[in-house]
Design an enzyme around this catalytic site. Structure first.
Site, short mmCIF file in Angstrom:
data_model
loop_
_atom_site.label_atom_id
_atom_site.label_comp_id
_atom_site.label_asym_id
_atom_site.label_seq_id
_atom_site.Cartn_x
_atom_site.Cartn_y
_atom_site.Cartn_z
N LYS A 1 0.86 -1.19 0.00
CA LYS A 1 0.00 0.00 0.00
C LYS A 1 0.88 1.22 0.00
CE LYS A 1 -4.30 -0.87 2.56
NZ LYS A 1 -4.90 -0.66 3.87
N GLY B 1 11.03 -3.37 1.05
CA GLY B 1 11.79 -2.85 -0.09
C GLY B 1 11.88 -1.34 0.01
N GLY C 1 10.16 1.15 -1.30
CA GLY C 1 8.90 1.86 -1.08
C GLY C 1 8.35 1.66 0.31
N ASP D 1 13.99 -7.60 -6.80
CA ASP D 1 14.57 -6.63 -7.75
C ASP D 1 15.98 -6.21 -7.34
OD1 ASP D 1 12.14 -6.79 -8.94
OD2 ASP D 1 11.44 -4.80 -8.39
N ARG E 1 10.77 -3.88 -12.14
CA ARG E 1 10.01 -2.71 -12.62
C ARG E 1 10.96 -1.58 -13.00
NH1 ARG E 1 5.93 -2.18 -8.32
NH2 ARG E 1 7.88 -1.84 -7.24
N GLU F 1 10.91 -6.35 -17.08
CA GLU F 1 9.61 -5.73 -17.35
C GLU F 1 9.69 -4.21 -17.43
OE1 GLU F 1 6.81 -6.27 -14.08
OE2 GLU F 1 8.44 -6.07 -12.64
#
Ligand code: F6P
Length: 407
Positions: A92, A121, A123, A147, A191, A247
């Protein structure tokens, strides 16, 4: 023996293999000191629900060997083998509503915690850091992400297992690719960063590896160069090819593409045929080239953690407990040059925020890193070295390399 402490632990952001191994290490190290560890369900949502009285606090207490199997298998400690998070995780954004943030802070207070260990991570650590500042929590961060793009740590929990998963998938695709002379495009997570694609691509025998740090978009030039590489391989008798794409690589016009592997497969098929028709004989054999795309997706986030991830998880969990014992809070546990160390969390978060606000990945693949050089030396196409993406990832690396203080 230090004064007994109450530690909270939570997992936040996308899950990955090795989270349970961290929890196991934390509980073992804490229990051996006579400290209690409370597992907070679903990240900061759990703290909010604690404030709302939804949990019996005693039920959150984690115990070493508390996850035993029945019968003869009793006593097997499964936590280091299992993927996912026994606590559940939460993806979130920042809690916009101040009332929600206040409840989360109240949850920490109600639990009576001396410190909180947050496994997250870039974020999620940013979000928890903000709450910790508001609530005056004693926070320790542990980096996790397949990642591998948390700054200041060479390794994050889950990365090694994901590399192994993708490497195995590449091996499994090799024989079907070879049997049909096909170009197999494999879309890998990442990402904003290409560590996973780069490492697994090298280990899995890829012919082409496309990562956002080296190839920002699938321009006609890039697609032509890929076709050229495939044509050259075919001339030498290698009829199939393995193309790995992260990606985060963008479409022809710099736009984000949902299924970029599929997109690339179509571009390569179309371009190779077109190149033959325009009279370039090198590509005529490629007129028959068949491409297929595989999206590995969330399978990369699961699977039993590798030995290396279990070791990292154990070392990180122990370090977190050591930091708490020493009263050294607001730190991120990191791996550097074969050692577990820690970094001031405020500095880490400042850099994460700075990079995010400038649209730069905070922990990118460095364009002149060892693995990039290895890939090029092996003849793997990773983009034209003279045309690196404009928004250079060096920005991020320069920012944080300037003032690293590890302890
Ligand atoms: O952040 C890790 C990551 O694995 C990314 O590479 C990927 O884009 C993302 O998670 C997907 O997460 P979810 O589907 O859980 O939102």
């Amino acid at each position: 023996m230090t004064t007994p402490k109450r530690i909270g632990i939570l997992t936040s952001g996308g899950d990955c293999p090795g989270l349970n191994a961290v929890i196991r290490a934390v509980v073992k190290c804490a229990n051996r000191r006579g400290w209690d560890v409370y597992g907070i369900p679903y990240g900061t949502d759990g703290l909010m629900h604690i404030a709302e009285g939804r949990y019996d606090l005693k039920s959150l207490l984690l115990r070493d060997h508390g996850y035993d199997l029945p019968g003869i298998l009793q006593g097997i400690d499964v936590l280091q083998f299992l993927s996912g998070s026994i606590l559940g995780s939460l993806s979130k954004g920042h809690p916009e509503d101040p009332a929600v943030a206040a409840k989360i802070i109240e949850g920490y207070r109600l639990l009576g915690l001396d410190a909180l260990i947050a496994i997250g991570g870039d974020g999620s650590l940013d979000i928890i850091y903000e709450l910790a500042q508001k609530g005056r929590w004693n926070l320790i961060g542990i980096p996790k992400t397949i990642d591998n793009d948390v700054p200041f740590t060479e390794k994050s929990i889950g990365f090694d297992t994901a590399v192994q998963t993708v490497t195995t998938a590449l091996y499994d695709l090799t024989f079907t690719a070879a049997s049909h002379d096909r170009v197999m495009v494999v879309e890998v997570m990442g990402r904003d960063a290409g560590h996973l694609a780069l490492h697994s691509g090298i280990a899995g025998g890829a012919d082409v590896i496309l990562i956002p740090e080296l190839v920002s978009e699938l321009s006609p030039t890039v697609v032509n160069q890929i076709c050229q590489k495939i044509a050259e391989m075919r001339r030498r008798g290698r009829k199939f090819a393995l193309l790995v794409i992260a990606e985060g690589v963008r479409g022809e016009g710099g736009e984000r593409i949902k299924l970029v592997g599929d997109y690339l497969a179509k571009l390569v098929a179309n371009r190779s045929g077109a190149l033959c028709q325009t009279g370039d004989h090198n590509f005529c054999e490629m007129d028959q080239v068949e491409t297929r795309a595989t999206v590995l997706g969330h399978i990369q986030r699961s699977g039993t953690p590798t030995a290396s991830d279990r070791l990292l998880a154990s070392a990180f969990g122990r370090k977190a407990i050591d930091l708490i014992e020493e009263g050294r809070y607001n730190r991120l546990v990191v791996w550097e040059a074969g050692r577990v160390r820690s970094k001031d969390l405020t500095e880490v978060i400042t850099i994460i925020r700075d990079c995010h606000s400038r649209g730069i990945c905070p922990g990118p693949v460095e364009t002149d890193s060892t693995m990039v050089k290895v890939a090029r030396s092996l003849g793997i196409y990773v983009g034209d070295p003279t045309t690196l993406p404009e928004k250079t990832v060096h920005d991020a690396v320069d920012i944080w390399q300037a003032e690293v203080k590890l302890v």
